[in-house]
Design an enzyme around this catalytic site. Structure first.
Site, PDB file in Angstrom:
ATOM      1  N   ARG A 122       0.811  -1.240   0.000  1.00  0.00           N
ATOM      2  CA  ARG A 122       0.000   0.000   0.000  1.00  0.00           C
ATOM      3  C   ARG A 122       0.837   1.279   0.000  1.00  0.00           C
ATOM      4  O   ARG A 122       0.361   2.347   0.367  1.00  0.00           O
ATOM      5  CB  ARG A 122      -0.980   0.027   1.165  1.00  0.00           C
ATOM      6  CG  ARG A 122      -1.931  -1.143   1.155  1.00  0.00           C
ATOM      7  CD  ARG A 122      -3.128  -0.915   2.050  1.00  0.00           C
ATOM      8  NE  ARG A 122      -4.007  -2.063   2.012  1.00  0.00           N
ATOM      9  CZ  ARG A 122      -3.877  -3.119   2.795  1.00  0.00           C
ATOM     10  NH1 ARG A 122      -2.918  -3.179   3.696  1.00  0.00           N
ATOM     11  NH2 ARG A 122      -4.718  -4.135   2.692  1.00  0.00           N
ATOM     12  N   LYS A 144       3.036  11.248 -11.603  1.00  0.00           N
ATOM     13  CA  LYS A 144       2.245  10.334 -12.440  1.00  0.00           C
ATOM     14  C   LYS A 144       3.048   9.050 -12.612  1.00  0.00           C
ATOM     15  O   LYS A 144       4.197   9.094 -13.070  1.00  0.00           O
ATOM     16  CB  LYS A 144       1.984  10.948 -13.817  1.00  0.00           C
ATOM     17  CG  LYS A 144       0.775  11.845 -13.851  1.00  0.00           C
ATOM     18  CD  LYS A 144       0.416  12.189 -15.286  1.00  0.00           C
ATOM     19  CE  LYS A 144      -0.789  13.105 -15.333  1.00  0.00           C
ATOM     20  NZ  LYS A 144      -1.088  13.526 -16.706  1.00  0.00           N
ATOM     21  N   GLU A 186       9.621  17.779 -25.017  1.00  0.00           N
ATOM     22  CA  GLU A 186       8.953  18.196 -23.773  1.00  0.00           C
ATOM     23  C   GLU A 186       9.472  19.559 -23.324  1.00  0.00           C
ATOM     24  O   GLU A 186       8.720  20.369 -22.772  1.00  0.00           O
ATOM     25  CB  GLU A 186       9.161  17.155 -22.667  1.00  0.00           C
ATOM     26  CG  GLU A 186       8.659  15.739 -23.003  1.00  0.00           C
ATOM     27  CD  GLU A 186       7.141  15.564 -22.937  1.00  0.00           C
ATOM     28  OE1 GLU A 186       6.414  16.535 -22.670  1.00  0.00           O
ATOM     29  OE2 GLU A 186       6.681  14.427 -23.177  1.00  0.00           O
ATOM     30  N   LYS A 228       6.750  22.913 -14.377  1.00  0.00           N
ATOM     31  CA  LYS A 228       5.966  21.712 -14.058  1.00  0.00           C
ATOM     32  C   LYS A 228       5.565  21.718 -12.581  1.00  0.00           C
ATOM     33  O   LYS A 228       4.428  21.378 -12.235  1.00  0.00           O
ATOM     34  CB  LYS A 228       6.751  20.442 -14.403  1.00  0.00           C
ATOM     35  CG  LYS A 228       5.947  19.196 -14.053  1.00  0.00           C
ATOM     36  CD  LYS A 228       6.014  18.086 -15.017  1.00  0.00           C
ATOM     37  CE  LYS A 228       4.971  17.020 -14.655  1.00  0.00           C
ATOM     38  NZ  LYS A 228       5.166  15.762 -15.322  1.00  0.00           N
ATOM     39  N   GLU A 238      -4.817  16.472 -11.889  1.00  0.00           N
ATOM     40  CA  GLU A 238      -5.379  16.773 -13.197  1.00  0.00           C
ATOM     41  C   GLU A 238      -6.890  16.942 -13.190  1.00  0.00           C
ATOM     42  O   GLU A 238      -7.604  16.375 -14.014  1.00  0.00           O
ATOM     43  CB  GLU A 238      -4.944  15.711 -14.225  1.00  0.00           C
ATOM     44  CG  GLU A 238      -4.935  16.277 -15.635  1.00  0.00           C
ATOM     45  CD  GLU A 238      -4.196  15.400 -16.632  1.00  0.00           C
ATOM     46  OE1 GLU A 238      -3.039  15.040 -16.376  1.00  0.00           O
ATOM     47  OE2 GLU A 238      -4.795  15.093 -17.664  1.00  0.00           O
ATOM     48  N   ARG A 242      -3.674  20.876 -15.057  1.00  0.00           N
ATOM     49  CA  ARG A 242      -2.562  19.981 -15.381  1.00  0.00           C
ATOM     50  C   ARG A 242      -2.674  19.390 -16.790  1.00  0.00           C
ATOM     51  O   ARG A 242      -1.672  19.012 -17.386  1.00  0.00           O
ATOM     52  CB  ARG A 242      -2.460  18.877 -14.324  1.00  0.00           C
ATOM     53  CG  ARG A 242      -1.242  18.000 -14.535  1.00  0.00           C
ATOM     54  CD  ARG A 242      -0.928  17.103 -13.362  1.00  0.00           C
ATOM     55  NE  ARG A 242       0.211  16.269 -13.691  1.00  0.00           N
ATOM     56  CZ  ARG A 242       0.918  15.583 -12.812  1.00  0.00           C
ATOM     57  NH1 ARG A 242       0.616  15.626 -11.534  1.00  0.00           N
ATOM     58  NH2 ARG A 242       1.934  14.849 -13.201  1.00  0.00           N
ATOM     59  N   ASN A 246      -0.318  18.077 -21.395  1.00  0.00           N
ATOM     60  CA  ASN A 246      -0.527  17.059 -22.425  1.00  0.00           C
ATOM     61  C   ASN A 246      -0.580  17.630 -23.830  1.00  0.00           C
ATOM     62  O   ASN A 246      -1.048  16.951 -24.755  1.00  0.00           O
ATOM     63  CB  ASN A 246      -1.824  16.294 -22.141  1.00  0.00           C
ATOM     64  CG  ASN A 246      -1.672  15.417 -20.925  1.00  0.00           C
ATOM     65  OD1 ASN A 246      -0.628  14.816 -20.717  1.00  0.00           O
ATOM     66  ND2 ASN A 246      -2.696  15.372 -20.094  1.00  0.00           N
ATOM     67  N   HIS A 249       0.100  15.407 -26.792  1.00  0.00           N
ATOM     68  CA  HIS A 249       0.095  14.013 -26.344  1.00  0.00           C
ATOM     69  C   HIS A 249      -1.081  13.211 -26.893  1.00  0.00           C
ATOM     70  O   HIS A 249      -0.984  12.002 -27.063  1.00  0.00           O
ATOM     71  CB  HIS A 249       0.079  13.935 -24.811  1.00  0.00           C
ATOM     72  CG  HIS A 249       1.387  14.324 -24.171  1.00  0.00           C
ATOM     73  ND1 HIS A 249       2.007  15.520 -24.409  1.00  0.00           N
ATOM     74  CD2 HIS A 249       2.198  13.666 -23.299  1.00  0.00           C
ATOM     75  CE1 HIS A 249       3.133  15.586 -23.711  1.00  0.00           C
ATOM     76  NE2 HIS A 249       3.269  14.475 -23.034  1.00  0.00           N
ATOM     77  N   HIS A 253       0.215  10.037 -28.438  1.00  0.00           N
ATOM     78  CA  HIS A 253      -0.089   8.701 -27.902  1.00  0.00           C
ATOM     79  C   HIS A 253      -0.702   7.823 -28.985  1.00  0.00           C
ATOM     80  O   HIS A 253      -0.448   6.616 -29.052  1.00  0.00           O
ATOM     81  CB  HIS A 253      -1.053   8.795 -26.713  1.00  0.00           C
ATOM     82  CG  HIS A 253      -0.380   9.217 -25.436  1.00  0.00           C
ATOM     83  ND1 HIS A 253      -1.098   9.602 -24.325  1.00  0.00           N
ATOM     84  CD2 HIS A 253       0.916   9.291 -25.085  1.00  0.00           C
ATOM     85  CE1 HIS A 253      -0.248   9.912 -23.356  1.00  0.00           C
ATOM     86  NE2 HIS A 253       0.974   9.733 -23.791  1.00  0.00           N
ATOM     87  N   HIS A 266       8.295   8.369 -27.301  1.00  0.00           N
ATOM     88  CA  HIS A 266       7.249   9.231 -26.736  1.00  0.00           C
ATOM     89  C   HIS A 266       7.442  10.690 -27.179  1.00  0.00           C
ATOM     90  O   HIS A 266       6.511  11.334 -27.674  1.00  0.00           O
ATOM     91  CB  HIS A 266       7.293   9.123 -25.203  1.00  0.00           C
ATOM     92  CG  HIS A 266       6.345  10.030 -24.503  1.00  0.00           C
ATOM     93  ND1 HIS A 266       4.991   9.790 -24.438  1.00  0.00           N
ATOM     94  CD2 HIS A 266       6.548  11.199 -23.855  1.00  0.00           C
ATOM     95  CE1 HIS A 266       4.410  10.762 -23.756  1.00  0.00           C
ATOM     96  NE2 HIS A 266       5.326  11.634 -23.390  1.00  0.00           N
TER      97      HIS A 266
END
Ligand code: NAD
Ligand code: GLY
Length: 359
Positions: A122, A144, A186, A228, A238, A242, A246, A249, A253, A266
């Site tokens: 956990r 993330k 980026e 960031k 997000e 946030r 992206n 992206h 993606h 990426h």
């Protein structure tokens, strides 16, 4: 030359250390290693050749004998099976809740180890030691964590913040040119979404980054992490803001998934995707033809693709983008520049417009 900043998230706040030689300078970061249990360095077969021993030695110098869990190298291994391999390693080595993971590598190792840290018993501590430009400025910061699913990238994951980020600028010396370029995608993103002056700085100084001039590199990495950190401070999970991180992206993606994980990097997908988002902005009259050209040219100058893969038809984007995590009620949402230096989420883009944007 040490630079330090804090990601301000209340009790989950943590420092980012940026320096050449940071990895082998435990005096900078040892205070972040607060738990006394096992320390496990998760890395891959490539990165371990250069950086595992220096990190192990640094830990040894402060009295810590670290174990190492070495994974195969590649985006195609960022999956549930290899995530499970990390958990099995922790269990086989009787790692307790007081253990700490050091994620030594690029975004693949960082995302996968972070997710393992979030889930193991956990939640255990983890420290990001990014070794690619992309992971310095993006994936190591903000919490993330995820693995891929055959049906979509980063679909299984959690928000889980590290205890520290240790950025050693020397690790770029071994990074292949194509990976530097992927990181530059980026870097350029931060100029487009947040800071037009930084965009201009990149137009003027990209060559110095490529020459690995330490002062320029340190400034660029610091500014990206600062932006960031501010975005994540305002919107950790997000709920809204946030999503601007992206930019490019949604298209990117789709390219990564269509081509097969690892074929297009990426950052390459993001680069082509940012040009597509900028084209949408141009068609909507948000930005001028001159600003569109500045975006396209800076991306191209940094040795990145500015158009879709030849083998990928426009319709394939629409099919794949429907799985994007920003989508709501079956609509594809897009991050698009409102001007050079500011972007917003648009919910009203038609499929025809998107098809035109992918070119
Ligand atoms: P990567 O982790 O695959 O690293 C790229 C390649 O460089 C790999 O082959 C790696 O072994 C090698 N490498 C790493 N460091 C090296 C070094 N110093 N010298 C030589 N080789 C080195 O790729 P990446 O671009 O770092 O990260 C991409 C991943 O990050 C994607 O999975 C993406 O989804 C994820 N990502 C996550 C976030 C986030 O916020 N969590 C943000 C952006 C990207
Ligand atoms: N890379 C996007 C984010 O961290 O939100």
């Amino acid at each position: 030359m040490l630079k330090k900043l804090i990601v301000d998230l209340g009790e989950r706040s943590y420092p980012i250390f940026i320096a050449d030689g940071a990895l082998a300078s435990p005096e900078l970061w040892q205070d972040c290693l607060v738990k006394r249990g096992k320390v496990v360095i998760v890395t891959n077969e490539t990165v371990q050749k250069w950086y595992l021993e220096p990190l192990k030695n640094a830990l040894k110098s402060i009295g810590v004998d670290a174990l190492s869990c070495i994974l195969p190298d590649g985006e195609q291994y960022k999956d549930l099976q290899h995530f499970n391999d990390i958990l099995t390693f922790l269990l086989e080595n009787s790692a307790g809740r007081d253990s700490t993971i050091f994620a030594l590598g690029g975004g693949v190792i960082g995302d996968m180890s972070g997710f393992a840290a979030a889930c193991y018993q956990r939640g255990i501590d983890f420290i990001q030691v990014p070794t690619t430009l992309l992971s310095y400025v993006d994936s190591s910061v903000g919490g993330k964590t995820a693995v891929n699913h055959p049906l979509g990238k980063n679909m299984i994951g959690a928000f889980y913040q590290p205890k520290a980020v240790i950025i050693d600028l020397n690790t770029l010396k071994t990074l292949p040119e194509r990976e530097i370029a992927a990181g530059m995608a980026e870097v350029i993103k931060y100029g487009i979404i947040w800071d037009p002056e930084f965009f201009q700085y990149l137009e003027d100084n990209s060559d110095k980054i490529w020459a690995q001039d330490l002062e320029t590199l340190s400034h660029v990495v610091y500014r990206c992490c600062e932006i960031k950190a501010e975005v994540v401070h305002q919107d950790e999970t997000e709920g809204g803001l946030r999503a601007i991180l992206n930019l490019g992206h949604t298209f990117g993606h789709a390219i990564e998934t269509f081509m097969g994980y690892g074929v297009w990097l990426h950052g390459e997908g993001v680069a082509a995707g940012m040009v597509m988002a900028a084209r949408l902005a141009l068609k909507r009259g948000n930005i001028s033809a001159a600003d569109f050209e500045r975006i396209r040219a800076l991306i191209a100058k940094n040795r990145l693709p500015v158009s879709r893969p030849e083998s990928m038809p426009g319709e394939a984007f629409l099919k794949l983008m429907i799985h994007d995590k920003k989508n709501r009620q079956g609509h594809i949402n897009y991050i698009i520049p409102d001007s050079l230096g500011h972007v917003s989420l648009y919910r009203d883009v038609t499929d025809a417009e998107a098809l035109e944007a992918v070119g």
